[in-house]
Design a protein around this motif. Structure first.
Motif, PDB file in Angstrom:
ATOM      1  N   PHE A   2       0.935  -1.412   0.178  1.00 52.36           N
ATOM      2  CA  PHE A   2      -0.177  -0.082   0.050  1.00 52.36           C
ATOM      3  C   PHE A   2       0.877   1.272  -0.181  1.00 52.36           C
ATOM      4  O   PHE A   2       1.035   1.756   0.858  1.00 52.36           O
ATOM      5  CB  PHE A   2      -0.889   0.056   1.174  1.00 52.36           C
ATOM      6  N   LYS A   3       1.546   1.403  -1.159  1.00 58.02           N
ATOM      7  CA  LYS A   3       2.600   2.519  -1.297  1.00 58.02           C
ATOM      8  C   LYS A   3       2.016   3.889  -1.026  1.00 58.02           C
ATOM      9  O   LYS A   3       2.664   4.892  -0.499  1.00 58.02           O
ATOM     10  CB  LYS A   3       3.022   2.329  -2.682  1.00 58.02           C
ATOM     11  N   THR A   4       0.864   4.017  -1.537  1.00 51.57           N
ATOM     12  CA  THR A   4       0.352   5.527  -1.031  1.00 51.57           C
ATOM     13  C   THR A   4      -0.020   5.841   0.237  1.00 51.57           C
ATOM     14  O   THR A   4      -0.055   6.850   0.903  1.00 51.57           O
ATOM     15  CB  THR A   4      -1.008   5.583  -1.797  1.00 51.57           C
ATOM     16  N   GLN A   5      -0.034   4.807   1.282  1.00 46.85           N
ATOM     17  CA  GLN A   5      -0.674   5.036   2.515  1.00 46.85           C
ATOM     18  C   GLN A   5       0.332   5.097   3.441  1.00 46.85           C
ATOM     19  O   GLN A   5       0.258   5.747   4.684  1.00 46.85           O
ATOM     20  CB  GLN A   5      -1.658   3.509   2.914  1.00 46.85           C
ATOM     21  N   PHE A   6       1.515   4.406   3.506  1.00 46.69           N
ATOM     22  CA  PHE A   6       2.241   4.181   4.629  1.00 46.69           C
ATOM     23  C   PHE A   6       3.557   4.618   4.171  1.00 46.69           C
ATOM     24  O   PHE A   6       4.119   4.787   3.062  1.00 46.69           O
ATOM     25  CB  PHE A   6       2.477   2.786   4.969  1.00 46.69           C
ATOM     26  N   PHE A   7       4.632   4.786   5.074  1.00 47.23           N
ATOM     27  CA  PHE A   7       5.968   5.412   4.834  1.00 47.23           C
ATOM     28  C   PHE A   7       6.869   4.394   3.801  1.00 47.23           C
ATOM     29  O   PHE A   7       7.088   3.301   4.097  1.00 47.23           O
ATOM     30  CB  PHE A   7       6.703   5.817   6.145  1.00 47.23           C
ATOM     31  N   ASN A   8       7.137   5.175   2.699  1.00 46.53           N
ATOM     32  CA  ASN A   8       8.148   4.412   1.881  1.00 46.53           C
ATOM     33  C   ASN A   8       9.319   5.259   1.420  1.00 46.53           C
ATOM     34  O   ASN A   8       8.908   6.165   0.723  1.00 46.53           O
ATOM     35  CB  ASN A   8       7.287   3.701   0.690  1.00 46.53           C
TER      36      ASN A   8
END
Length: 239
Positions: free
Chosen positions: A179-185
């Protein structure tokens, strides 16, 4: 397809945060597991319903799910009422799970508790033959899961049972990171900062897993609550 475990989750990523290690552990043991998401998470500050759809599909591959679908309830505004209960009942009867895992019964996000109650009510109603439902023109038979557990989410709740997920912790992290848009990456440009997009939130998820793991003498664990008293045939099978 009959599933052994059906996970009910109000938002795409709830299952990943709350019980993805448990999902993968049981799939590795030969069980069939699927997720039904209630909403597309369209009210989320970051991302869109469409990006969440893709992220959920990407995560499903990491988890090795046998099924994943979305009821497209209205994010933030669905209710534990007859119309929504019947849609969830259809899914329970479709997949006939022995065990249901659902959202926490109370939590920071009001959708979580409401979804937990909706899941619990629907599991009961699904076992009543006089509650009539049909799917794709086929009348469904009554079905009630043997056990209903709630995974623990943001707020700490003392678990009734903890599952050792140590061998699956790395894959759990990958399923969340899908969930790349939601969590820190660090490799992905984000949007507005949110409660769940900070590095600290992600670390808290790992910390919770460590806390539950420590409680049962392992490295990582996931906790669940049950409104039903649990029993065993052999005390030596307990940790």
């Amino acid at each position: 397809m009959k599933l052994d475990i059906l996970v009910l989750a109000v938002h795409p990523d709830d299952a990943e945060l709350g019980c993805s290690g448990t999902i993968m552990r049981h799939i590795a043991e030969g069980k069939k597991v699927g997720i039904v998401d209630f909403t597309r998470g369209e009210l989320g500050t970051r991302g869109t319903a469409e990006t969440r759809d893709q992220e959920a599909a990407d995560s499903a591959k990491i988890l090795g799910l046998h099924a994943r679908e979305n009821l497209r309830f209205r994010d933030g505004f669905f209710q534990n009422d007859e119309a929504h209960q019947l849609e969830v009942v259809k899914m329970i009867r479709k997949y006939q799970p022995e065990i249901v895992l659902s959202n926490a019964l109370h939590d920071r996000h009001p959708d979580h508790g409401r979804a937990g109650d909706l899941s619990e009510t629907s599991c009961f109603l699904s076992g009543l033959p006089k509650v009539e439902t049909s799917l794709d023109g086929i009348v469904q038979e009554a079905w009630r899961p043997r056990l209903v557990f709630q995974y623990i989410q943001d707020r700490y709740i003392k678990p009734d049972i903890i599952v050792d997920i140590t061998p699956y912790m790395e894959a759990k992290i990958k399923s969340i990171q899908a969930f790349k848009t939601q969590f820190f990456n660090a490799e992905v440009a984000g949007g507005p900062a949110t409660y769940i997009s900070s590095p600290e939130f992600f670390e808290s998820v790992i910390g919770r897993a460590r806390e539950f793991g420590k409680a049962i003498g392992t490295t990582y664990g996931e906790g669940f609550t049950s409104r039903k008293l649990l029993g065993t045939d052999n005390l030596f099978q307990l940790r």
